[in-house]
Design a protein around this motif. Structure first.
Motif, PDB file in Angstrom:
ATOM      1  N   ASN A 205       0.847  -1.095   0.611  1.00 26.61           N
ATOM      2  CA  ASN A 205       0.458   0.007  -0.314  1.00 26.61           C
ATOM      3  C   ASN A 205       1.104   1.585  -0.059  1.00 26.61           C
ATOM      4  OD1 ASN A 205      -1.879  -1.555   0.023  1.00 26.61           O
ATOM      5  ND2 ASN A 205      -2.417  -1.740   2.552  1.00 26.61           N
ATOM      6  N   TYR A 206       1.867   1.206   0.201  1.00 21.78           N
ATOM      7  CA  TYR A 206       3.306   2.308   0.018  1.00 21.78           C
ATOM      8  C   TYR A 206       3.925   2.704  -1.246  1.00 21.78           C
ATOM      9  CZ  TYR A 206       0.952   2.652   5.095  1.00 21.78           C
ATOM     10  OH  TYR A 206       0.819   2.835   6.345  1.00 21.78           O
ATOM     11  N   GLY A 207       4.051   2.027  -1.651  1.00 23.10           N
ATOM     12  CA  GLY A 207       4.912   1.625  -2.696  1.00 23.10           C
ATOM     13  C   GLY A 207       4.514   1.078  -4.051  1.00 23.10           C
ATOM     14  N   SER A 208       5.229   0.468  -5.467  1.00 23.59           N
ATOM     15  CA  SER A 208       5.463   0.005  -5.788  1.00 23.59           C
ATOM     16  C   SER A 208       5.317  -1.569  -5.939  1.00 23.59           C
ATOM     17  CB  SER A 208       6.148  -0.008  -7.160  1.00 23.59           C
ATOM     18  OG  SER A 208       7.675   0.042  -7.284  1.00 23.59           O
ATOM     19  N   ILE A 209       4.743  -2.497  -6.780  1.00 27.09           N
ATOM     20  CA  ILE A 209       5.272  -4.156  -6.379  1.00 27.09           C
ATOM     21  C   ILE A 209       6.534  -4.623  -5.328  1.00 27.09           C
ATOM     22  CG2 ILE A 209       4.584  -6.421  -7.446  1.00 27.09           C
ATOM     23  CD1 ILE A 209       2.674  -4.685  -9.196  1.00 27.09           C
ATOM     24  N   ASN A 210       7.435  -4.198  -6.214  1.00 27.81           N
ATOM     25  CA  ASN A 210       8.958  -4.497  -5.938  1.00 27.81           C
ATOM     26  C   ASN A 210       9.324  -3.683  -5.104  1.00 27.81           C
ATOM     27  OD1 ASN A 210       8.773  -2.407  -8.210  1.00 27.81           O
ATOM     28  ND2 ASN A 210      11.351  -3.328  -8.796  1.00 27.81           N
ATOM     29  N   GLN A 211       8.649  -3.008  -4.010  1.00 28.12           N
ATOM     30  CA  GLN A 211       9.756  -1.536  -3.052  1.00 28.12           C
ATOM     31  C   GLN A 211       8.705  -2.089  -1.900  1.00 28.12           C
ATOM     32  OE1 GLN A 211       8.828   1.937  -4.781  1.00 28.12           O
ATOM     33  NE2 GLN A 211      10.270   1.629  -6.847  1.00 28.12           N
ATOM     34  N   SER A 212       7.459  -3.567  -1.673  1.00 24.51           N
ATOM     35  CA  SER A 212       8.179  -3.846  -0.213  1.00 24.51           C
ATOM     36  C   SER A 212       8.881  -3.977   0.203  1.00 24.51           C
ATOM     37  CB  SER A 212       6.783  -5.114  -0.240  1.00 24.51           C
ATOM     38  OG  SER A 212       5.987  -4.843  -1.128  1.00 24.51           O
ATOM     39  N   ALA A 213      10.364  -4.872   0.674  1.00 24.25           N
ATOM     40  CA  ALA A 213      11.357  -4.503   1.357  1.00 24.25           C
ATOM     41  C   ALA A 213      11.984  -3.318   1.794  1.00 24.25           C
ATOM     42  CB  ALA A 213      12.497  -5.074   0.272  1.00 24.25           C
ATOM     43  N   ILE A 214      11.440  -2.538   1.288  1.00 27.88           N
ATOM     44  CA  ILE A 214      12.363  -0.608   1.159  1.00 27.88           C
ATOM     45  C   ILE A 214      11.307  -0.861   2.852  1.00 27.88           C
ATOM     46  CG2 ILE A 214      12.121   1.681   1.005  1.00 27.88           C
ATOM     47  CD1 ILE A 214      14.357   0.576   0.274  1.00 27.88           C
ATOM     48  N   VAL A 215       9.814  -0.890   2.625  1.00 32.52           N
ATOM     49  CA  VAL A 215       8.783  -0.285   3.426  1.00 32.52           C
ATOM     50  C   VAL A 215       8.972  -0.855   4.815  1.00 32.52           C
ATOM     51  CG1 VAL A 215       5.806  -0.048   3.779  1.00 32.52           C
ATOM     52  CG2 VAL A 215       7.083  -0.124   1.668  1.00 32.52           C
ATOM     53  N   LEU A 216       9.272  -2.274   4.359  1.00 34.87           N
ATOM     54  CA  LEU A 216       9.021  -3.202   5.460  1.00 34.87           C
ATOM     55  C   LEU A 216      10.707  -3.439   6.093  1.00 34.87           C
ATOM     56  CD1 LEU A 216       7.650  -6.371   4.355  1.00 34.87           C
ATOM     57  CD2 LEU A 216       6.769  -4.739   5.538  1.00 34.87           C
ATOM     58  N   ASN A 217      10.227  -3.724   7.744  1.00 31.24           N
ATOM     59  CA  ASN A 217      11.681  -3.715   8.014  1.00 31.24           C
ATOM     60  C   ASN A 217      11.691  -5.549   9.178  1.00 31.24           C
ATOM     61  OD1 ASN A 217      11.115  -4.336  11.719  1.00 31.24           O
ATOM     62  ND2 ASN A 217       9.793  -1.901  10.248  1.00 31.24           N
ATOM     63  N   THR A 218      13.018  -6.006   9.042  1.00 33.97           N
ATOM     64  CA  THR A 218      13.469  -6.944   9.474  1.00 33.97           C
ATOM     65  C   THR A 218      12.731  -7.903  10.265  1.00 33.97           C
ATOM     66  OG1 THR A 218      15.331  -7.016   8.157  1.00 33.97           O
ATOM     67  CG2 THR A 218      14.888  -9.162   9.444  1.00 33.97           C
ATOM     68  N   PRO A 219      12.821  -7.285  11.806  1.00 35.00           N
ATOM     69  CA  PRO A 219      12.642  -7.508  12.800  1.00 35.00           C
ATOM     70  C   PRO A 219      10.672  -6.889  12.656  1.00 35.00           C
ATOM     71  CG  PRO A 219      13.693  -5.396  13.476  1.00 35.00           C
ATOM     72  CD  PRO A 219      13.729  -5.500  11.429  1.00 35.00           C
ATOM     73  N   PHE A 220      10.049  -6.207  12.108  1.00 39.04           N
ATOM     74  CA  PHE A 220       9.020  -6.476  11.695  1.00 39.04           C
ATOM     75  C   PHE A 220       8.731  -7.648  11.186  1.00 39.04           C
ATOM     76  CE2 PHE A 220       4.881  -6.792   9.620  1.00 39.04           C
ATOM     77  CZ  PHE A 220       3.955  -5.759  10.515  1.00 39.04           C
ATOM     78  N   CYS A 221       9.336  -8.128  10.129  1.00 47.69           N
ATOM     79  CA  CYS A 221       8.505  -9.534   9.286  1.00 47.69           C
ATOM     80  C   CYS A 221       8.986 -10.750  10.621  1.00 47.69           C
ATOM     81  CB  CYS A 221       9.601  -9.931   7.943  1.00 47.69           C
ATOM     82  SG  CYS A 221       9.435  -8.847   6.777  1.00 47.69           S
TER      83      CYS A 221
END
Length: 622
Positions: A205-221
């Motif tokens: 919801n915050y970027g293009s399809i292939n940019q989810s990794a920028i939005v996320l952080n590893t602790p959250f995942c």
């Protein structure tokens, strides 16, 4: 109440220090992986704060309680001392998980989850690999140390507080504040008032399809996947009748000719993505392509080695957040190539030069029905341990050839190579022999190509050689493609797939059909003229169907003909003509609505069929 408010303020000051560090980590993540992203927007970085707040809130719920709970004991020096130490240790451990993805993201294409961080199936290799990684990526521990020192120094302390007497009114007020503040922190962790708590998939919801990794952080995942086994649900898009009309995985292959009883050898080359061949590093494989049926539009089903085995051997796509081999469905009954060919009189074996137990391949081979598994423990030959993974490709492939000479024909064998895996070790005797290329992997790719050449030189002298179908593919693409077209959500799954039969000159040429690893099983059965009825999520190379499906970062990716569709399980996110628009810059979802609807209908049916059969352990015909 002044002391109480000081303790509350202290927590939120510390909270925002951690939030600031998460922004530093996001910038570092982008710096180390900038070649994987284009046109990054401010929305992606700002949206990332939403996920940062959630992760930090969950991680610090206990510390919030220890700061907010009423009582004078909070202001004692020892309490504050150990509270600060605990806050630092817990938060810094989670911060360090971001450092893993500064480099690991290049290989996986997604943020690490709990299962990936704990490296299930890698227990034997992990010691040697950690040492190698520390040497190769020496700058990461130094960077982490500097950040840790700065983090400790900027954590604020509680200003001196005098002990205050409590009355019932103060206790009631502080208790009320405690409930409200804990509720607020929990709400931050939840991600807001929306119906469902914030999920990994919400990053789109915050970027293009292939940019989810920028939005996320590893602790959250990691937090979102701790202790969670893969549990699928049926989306119930269609009734059973509608579902089977749109997509039915029950496939029947019948031939007017008798089975040809050819041996079958599948070679899965580690990290030989499409971007690594036909560029000077792989002269032998390039030459073999000219003598083979080569699929120009070949695709992997996943981004991890562990995804490739069930896809290639059992025609089961990788449509889950965990790989099938490590999921709760790992012992589901399957009827793949080992069992089908065994039922037709074949001897079957799987070869992998790494430590036995590596990536749980030996366990899956039992489920899949192989007669034998040959790993590092079984290897007999010249000393060839690479010091990290297992046996160098050249020696292990010679061992592979020798063992097949001992087998009774017809036989079915699969080998998974290892030398072109990070840390890309090649034998000392070959240092300087192969071209370095432009990225770290290229020299080891060239060495593995040489090992493949040596294998074919040896195998071609054996009686079984001319009666054999060779199928060669890669497990997945490599970590650092140099061309932009291999960085898209289409390009990052492109792998070579070729069929080579030295006794059949008619199976030669370049084929433009979309083909992926799950298509290998039905294609082999079709080529061998074996009558079979099976569950397959792929299709034969002879079929008129022209689709590919894979999954990454909670998005389903579907290719049909010239078109590519991204679907998040509820709605379509993008439609592109990937053959005309290699960089996927033009979203056609609004201008070609009929095509988008048609493709969305198919991918929904495909997902529902996969989920329901996986849940119900119905991957075989009763």
């Amino acid at each position: 109440m002044s002391n109480y408010f000081s303790s509350v303020k202290l927590f939120f000051k510390r909270f925002f220090v951690v939030l600031f560090i998460y922004q530093i980590c996001r910038l570092l993540f982008y710096f180390f992986n900038k070649n994987a992203f284009e046109n990054i927007s401010a929305k992606g970085f700002l949206g990332g704060i939403h996920f940062d707040l959630s992760a930090i809130a969950y991680i610090n719920l206990v510390f919030a309680l220890l700061h907010f709970i009423p009582g004078n004991f909070k202001y004692k020096p020892n309490y504050q001392k150990y509270l600060k130490i605990g806050f630092f240790i817990v938060n810094f451990i989670f911060i360090l998980t971001n450092f893993v993805d500064f480099e690991y993201y290049k290989f996986t294409g997604r943020r690490s989850t709990f299962g990936m961080i704990t490296a299930s199936g890698m227990e034997n290799e992990i010691g040697g690999l950690i040492f190698s990684f520390l040497i190769e990526f020496w700058y990461l521990p130094i960077l982490a140390l500097v950040l840790g020192i700065l983090f400790w120094k900027v954590i604020p302390n509680l200003k001196s507080a005098t002990e205050q007497s409590y009355n019932w009114s103060q206790i009631a007020k502080q208790s009320g504040m405690f409930v409200l503040l804990m509720g607020f922190v929990f709400l931050l962790g939840r991600g807001g008032f929306q119906k469902k708590p914030l999920r990994i998939v919400d990053a789109v919801n915050y970027g293009s399809i292939n940019q989810s990794a920028i939005v996320l952080n590893t602790p959250f995942c990691i937090i979102k996947t701790i202790g969670k086994k893969e549990t699928l649900e049926s989306p119930k898009y269609f009734s059973e009748t509608e579902l089977n009309q749109i997509f039915n995985p029950i496939t029947e292959i019948s031939s007017a000719e008798n089975p040809n009883k050819k041996n079958v050898v599948i070679i899965i080359l580690e990290s030989f993505g499409r971007e690594n061949i036909q560029r000077g590093q792989t002269p032998f494989l390039d030459g073999l392509i000219e003598k083979s049926l080569f699929f120009e539009n070949g695709f992997a089903n996943g981004k991890l080695s562990i995804d490739a085995v069930p896809s290639t051997l059992s025609s089961i796509p990788s449509l889950m957040n965990n790989s099938l081999i490590t999921s709760s469905y790992s012992i589901n009954e399957v009827y793949g190539l080992p069992k089908i060919l065994k039922d037709n009189g074949y001897q079957t074996a799987f070869f992998h030069g790494a430590f036995n137990g590596s990536q749980n391949f030996d366990q899956y081979c039992k489920v899949a029905g192989f007669d034998n598994y040959f790993g590092k423990n079984e290897y007999v030959g010249p000393e060839a341990f690479d010091g990290r993974w297992g046996i160098f490709d050249e020696e292990f492939m010679q061992y592979f050839s020798g063992k097949m000479t001992e087998f009774k024909q017809p036989f079915f064998s699969t080998i998974f190579t290892i030398s072109s895996h990070n840390p890309y070790i090649i034998p000392e005797k070959y240092k300087g022999k192969f071209p370095k290329g432009t990225t770290k992997i290229h020299e080891s790719i060239a060495y593995s190509d040489y090992a493949l050449k040596r294998f074919f030189e040896t195998a071609s002298k054996e009686d079984w050689y001319k009666n054999t179908l060779f199928v060669i593919t890669s497990d997945h693409t490599s970590s650092e493609p140099t061309e932009k077209k291999f960085k898209t959500n289409v390009g990052k799954f492109r792998v070579p797939i070729l069929f080579f039969d030295p006794s059949n000159p008619s199976i030669v040429g370049k084929n433009q059909k979309n083909l992926q690893q799950i298509d290998i099983m039905p294609s082999i059965i079709d080529y061998l003229n074996i009558d079979s009825k099976m569950i397959t999520y792929g299709k034969s190379y002879k079929s008129e169907k022209d689709f590919v499906v894979y999954y990454l970062d909670n998005i389903y990716h579907y290719i049909s003909g010239d078109y590519y569709l991204a679907f998040d399980g509820k709605k379509s996110l993008g439609l592109c003509n990937f053959k005309k628009d290699e960089l996927l810059k033009t979203n056609l979802i609004k201008t070609e609505k009929a095509k988008a609807t048609e493709m969305e209908t198919f991918i929904k049916a495909y997902i529902q069929s996969f989920n329901e059969r996986m849940i119900g352990n119905k991957l075989t015909l009763q």
